[in-house]
Enzyme design. Structure first.
Site, PDB file in Angstrom:
ATOM      1  N   GLU A   1     -32.100 -34.247 -28.329  1.00 46.63           N
ATOM      2  CA  GLU A   1     -32.574 -32.491 -27.600  1.00 46.63           C
ATOM      3  C   GLU A   1     -33.571 -32.532 -26.466  1.00 46.63           C
ATOM      4  O   GLU A   1     -34.340 -32.484 -26.541  1.00 46.63           O
ATOM      5  CB  GLU A   1     -33.133 -31.750 -28.974  1.00 46.63           C
ATOM      6  CG  GLU A   1     -32.826 -32.369 -30.096  1.00 46.63           C
ATOM      7  CD  GLU A   1     -33.275 -32.006 -32.094  1.00 46.63           C
ATOM      8  OE1 GLU A   1     -34.453 -31.363 -31.824  1.00 46.63           O
ATOM      9  OE2 GLU A   1     -32.949 -32.425 -32.915  1.00 46.63           O
TER      10      GLU A   1
ATOM     11  N   GLU B   1     -33.310 -21.956 -32.543  1.00 44.51           N
ATOM     12  CA  GLU B   1     -33.343 -22.243 -34.407  1.00 44.51           C
ATOM     13  C   GLU B   1     -34.849 -22.206 -33.780  1.00 44.51           C
ATOM     14  O   GLU B   1     -35.687 -21.538 -33.018  1.00 44.51           O
ATOM     15  CB  GLU B   1     -33.555 -23.942 -33.913  1.00 44.51           C
ATOM     16  CG  GLU B   1     -34.184 -24.771 -35.348  1.00 44.51           C
ATOM     17  CD  GLU B   1     -34.108 -26.021 -35.276  1.00 44.51           C
ATOM     18  OE1 GLU B   1     -34.717 -26.381 -36.103  1.00 44.51           O
ATOM     19  OE2 GLU B   1     -33.878 -26.839 -34.044  1.00 44.51           O
TER      20      GLU B   1
END
Length: 281
Positions: A102, A194
């Site tokens: 990520e 997120e």
């Protein structure tokens, strides 16, 4: 319709000499940061956590070898030691057998399964110009100038390693040997936001996602990710087809997402939200 954006920069008051790379010193003593900064991570285990909430869009189908995009940069408000991030995920595996790499920007730090930046023992830094954990400046302003960074993660065909490129600079790579699922290819890639909702005091967090405003407010108000692209099995970089993308919005009353229609932004979407409100409790 067309939109205009500006390139953000990574604030570093140093540059390593040619032939050397930066090294993290005593990471446990570094202060937590409450601003937007560059981050990358390796994660293992379940991709979706119970107290994590998402507004993302994904391309599934397997045989994927990378993803890229341009991420609008903001400084969302953070509470209760939580975090808010915008990033790209490259994922392989299912259930408890999941590997991800990520990369993107994040406000505040957090701890979970995996590791961060140069603290990851598997990440190999190669750039002497740019390192992870660097502060991003300037950031976007509500109704004003919009700033963004470019992220590109791809699997090198010859070495098999997963390379990270930011602002057209190859920062380093994750060796394929450290993965059991991502050693070959990715099953899907995702773009978006997120947050962590700790549920403090019995209600939903006020931690913001993106700009802290819902997607429907549009350009200069809601945050966005644009130029969504992926690497196929021939190693060609292709624009993501909006009709083949799958949205995931955990709590639409708190954070949401919708596709955009600017001519010069490629495949793109707006996302975000304020967290706690009359509808988000």
């Amino acid at each position: 319709m067309e939109a205009k954006t500006l390139e953000a920069e990574f604030l570093q008051d140093w540059q390593c000499p040619e032939g050397t790379i930066p090294i993290v010193r005593s990471p446990q003593n570094r202060p937590r940061r409450k601003t937007s900064f560059l981050s990358s991570s390796i994660q293992s285990g379940v991709h979706l956590s119970n107290n994590h909430e998402y507004a993302t869009i994904s391309l599934h189908g397997g045989n994927l070898y990378g993803a890229s995009g341009r991420l609008n940069v903001w400084k969302p408000a953070i509470f209760n030691g939580e975090f808010s991030l915008t990033q790209i995920w490259v994922v392989a595996g299912h259930g408890n057998e999941v590997n991800t790499v990520e990369a993107g920007w994040q406000s505040d730090g957090y701890q979970r399964t995996g590791c961060y930046n140069l603290e990851c023992p598997g990440f190999v830094q190669t750039s002497h110009k740019l390192t992870l954990d660097g502060k991003i400046v300037p950031i976007s302003r509500y109704g004003g100038d919009q700033f963004e960074i470019s992220i590109y993660i791809h699997k090198d065909k010859k070495s098999g390693n997963w390379w990270l490129r930011m602002q057209e600079i190859d920062v380093g790579y994750w060796p394929s040997s450290i993965f059991n699922k991502l050693s070959d290819r990715a099953d899907y890639v995702s773009w978006g936001g997120e947050i962590v909702n700790s549920g403090a005091q019995g209600h939903h967090t006020s931690t913001q996602m993106g700009s802290g405003h819902f997607a429907g407010e549009g350009y200069r108000k809601a945050s966005y990710v644009r130029n969504l692209r992926y690497v196929d099995e021939s190693r060609a970089i292709k624009d993501a087809d909006p009709h083949k993308l799958a949205p995931l919005v955990s709590r639409p009353e708190c954070y949401d997402l919708q596709m955009g229609n600017f001519n010069n932004y490629g495949t793109h979407f707006f996302y975000g939200g304020p967290g706690f409100s009359d509808k988000c409790k």
